[in-house]
Write a protein that holds these residues in place. Structure first.
Motif, PDB file in Angstrom:
ATOM      1  N   UNK A   1      -1.389  -2.992  -8.975  1.00 27.89           N
ATOM      2  CA  UNK A   1      -1.242  -4.275  -8.772  1.00 27.89           C
ATOM      3  C   UNK A   1       0.383  -4.388  -8.517  1.00 27.89           C
ATOM      4  N   UNK A   2       0.655  -4.769  -7.165  1.00 31.37           N
ATOM      5  CA  UNK A   2       1.838  -4.907  -6.512  1.00 31.37           C
ATOM      6  C   UNK A   2       2.623  -6.493  -6.415  1.00 31.37           C
ATOM      7  N   UNK A   3       3.548  -6.689  -6.947  1.00 30.69           N
ATOM      8  CA  UNK A   3       4.341  -7.950  -6.729  1.00 30.69           C
ATOM      9  C   UNK A   3       4.485  -8.416  -5.474  1.00 30.69           C
ATOM     10  N   UNK A   4       3.846  -9.641  -4.890  1.00 31.61           N
ATOM     11  CA  UNK A   4       3.822  -9.932  -3.390  1.00 31.61           C
ATOM     12  C   UNK A   4       5.317 -10.379  -3.073  1.00 31.61           C
ATOM     13  N   UNK A   5       6.013 -10.624  -4.027  1.00 29.65           N
ATOM     14  CA  UNK A   5       7.567 -11.304  -3.691  1.00 29.65           C
ATOM     15  C   UNK A   5       8.533 -10.105  -3.787  1.00 29.65           C
ATOM     16  N   UNK A   6       8.393  -9.266  -4.845  1.00 33.40           N
ATOM     17  CA  UNK A   6       9.591  -8.389  -5.012  1.00 33.40           C
ATOM     18  C   UNK A   6       9.128  -6.965  -4.675  1.00 33.40           C
ATOM     19  N   UNK A   7       7.746  -6.569  -4.619  1.00 28.48           N
ATOM     20  CA  UNK A   7       7.300  -5.247  -4.072  1.00 28.48           C
ATOM     21  C   UNK A   7       7.228  -4.350  -5.364  1.00 28.48           C
ATOM     22  N   UNK A   8       7.503  -4.952  -6.604  1.00 28.23           N
ATOM     23  CA  UNK A   8       7.360  -4.025  -7.754  1.00 28.23           C
ATOM     24  C   UNK A   8       5.833  -3.968  -8.268  1.00 28.23           C
ATOM     25  N   UNK A   9       5.846  -2.875  -9.023  1.00 30.29           N
ATOM     26  CA  UNK A   9       4.606  -2.478  -9.429  1.00 30.29           C
ATOM     27  C   UNK A   9       4.124  -3.095 -10.746  1.00 30.29           C
ATOM     28  N   UNK A  10       3.214  -4.000 -10.787  1.00 30.26           N
ATOM     29  CA  UNK A  10       3.046  -4.866 -11.924  1.00 30.26           C
ATOM     30  C   UNK A  10       2.142  -3.913 -13.071  1.00 30.26           C
TER      31      UNK A  10
ATOM     32  N   UNK B   1       0.739  -1.236   0.100  1.00 32.77           N
ATOM     33  CA  UNK B   1       0.232   0.019  -0.232  1.00 32.77           C
ATOM     34  C   UNK B   1       0.875   1.323  -0.058  1.00 32.77           C
ATOM     35  N   UNK B   2       1.914   1.138   0.801  1.00 33.99           N
ATOM     36  CA  UNK B   2       2.940   2.509   0.917  1.00 33.99           C
ATOM     37  C   UNK B   2       3.523   2.626  -0.532  1.00 33.99           C
ATOM     38  N   UNK B   3       4.010   1.512  -1.139  1.00 32.83           N
ATOM     39  CA  UNK B   3       4.395   1.713  -2.729  1.00 32.83           C
ATOM     40  C   UNK B   3       3.432   2.348  -3.654  1.00 32.83           C
ATOM     41  N   UNK B   4       2.050   1.888  -3.595  1.00 37.07           N
ATOM     42  CA  UNK B   4       1.148   2.341  -4.448  1.00 37.07           C
ATOM     43  C   UNK B   4       1.041   3.874  -4.346  1.00 37.07           C
ATOM     44  N   UNK B   5       0.826   4.064  -2.815  1.00 31.53           N
ATOM     45  CA  UNK B   5       0.561   5.422  -2.706  1.00 31.53           C
ATOM     46  C   UNK B   5       1.720   6.734  -2.978  1.00 31.53           C
ATOM     47  N   UNK B   6       2.800   5.962  -2.568  1.00 29.94           N
ATOM     48  CA  UNK B   6       4.205   6.795  -2.978  1.00 29.94           C
ATOM     49  C   UNK B   6       4.268   6.911  -4.295  1.00 29.94           C
TER      50      UNK B   6
END
Length: 253
Positions: A143-152, A99-104
């Motif tokens: 959509x965020x990769x659950x393994x790497x945290x990358x934005x899919x 969630x933090x990755x998406x918001x950022x």
């Protein structure tokens, strides 16, 4: 092995004794006995080997079992390590981190948005986090990769009436009209519009006043329209507060 040596020793002693007796007594059967004895000597190693084989097998069996066990343990350790690595990879990113990755990436903080959805899902064998949220009049979907945290993937789209209703519900906002509590009615909304246009009630025609949920404002409003001669007036008035949200005046063709 000791048994084999003992048997061979006894047989050689027997041969020697037989030969001695034959030489002393002239016994005609001595050659035959010597031959039998020699045959027995030849077969002794085989018998000794046969006797020793069960013991050797018994001695080798634990070693073979130990070797098999070691291979099995090594295989299990490899499988466990691989499973552990996969588990670690799959669980290295938390829902909060996603969630933090998406918001950022969108340029917002948690205080700026209304979270619509934050959940884990599996799509085509890929474990991911779906983060959807509302900001003002826009819906964001990540959509965020659950393994790497990358934005899919990510996308934005304008909110519709259903989105506004859901956003208000998520915020605990009651979208029902509170006109009665605020003293607002259709007639009161018309009066507010007439005062703003500075026209008298008896000078207007083609009056239309109705209440609806407005997508643009995300709230309930009164839509007021009326004519004064060739001029058409349109007002959007907050159904709760009576504030004029917008107005327009144009000449009717």
């Amino acid at each position: 092995m000791k048994k084999s040596k003992l048997i061979v020793g006894i047989l050689f002693a027997s041969i020697s004794a037989t030969a001695l007796l034959g030489g002393c007594g002239g016994n005609s059967s001595a050659p035959q006995k010597a031959a039998e004895t020699a045959k027995a000597v030849e077969s002794a190693p085989a018998a000794a080997t046969a006797t020793a084989t069960p013991e050797a097998a018994a001695t080798n069996a634990p070693a073979q079992d130990a070797s098999i066990a070691q291979v099995a343990d090594a295989s299990a350790a490899t499988n466990n390590a691989a499973a552990g690595a996969n588990t670690a990879a799959a669980g290295s990113v938390t829902l909060e981190k996603a969630q933090e990755t998406a918001l950022a990436d969108a340029g917002f903080t948690a205080a700026d948005v209304v979270i619509k959805k934050a959940a884990q899902d599996v799509d085509d064998g890929v474990t991911k986090f779906e983060i959807d949220f509302y900001v003002s009049d826009t819906e964001y979907e990540y959509d965020i990769d659950a393994g790497t945290g990358a934005i899919l993937s990510k996308k934005t789209e304008a909110m519709d009436a259903e989105d506004y209703t859901e956003m208000n519900a998520l915020q605990g906002i009651d979208t029902t009209v509170k006109s009665a509590d605020a003293g607002m009615t259709e007639d009161k909304a018309l009066e507010i519009a007439l005062q703003h246009a500075n026209v008298a009630r008896d000078s207007i025609s083609q009056v239309q006043t109705h209440q609806e949920f407005d997508d643009d404002y995300g709230k309930n409003v009164y839509d007021v329209e009326f004519h004064v001669g060739a001029n058409e007036y349109s007002y959007d008035i907050d159904a709760e507060t009576g504030d004029i949200l917008s107005y327009e005046q144009e000449v009717d063709d």
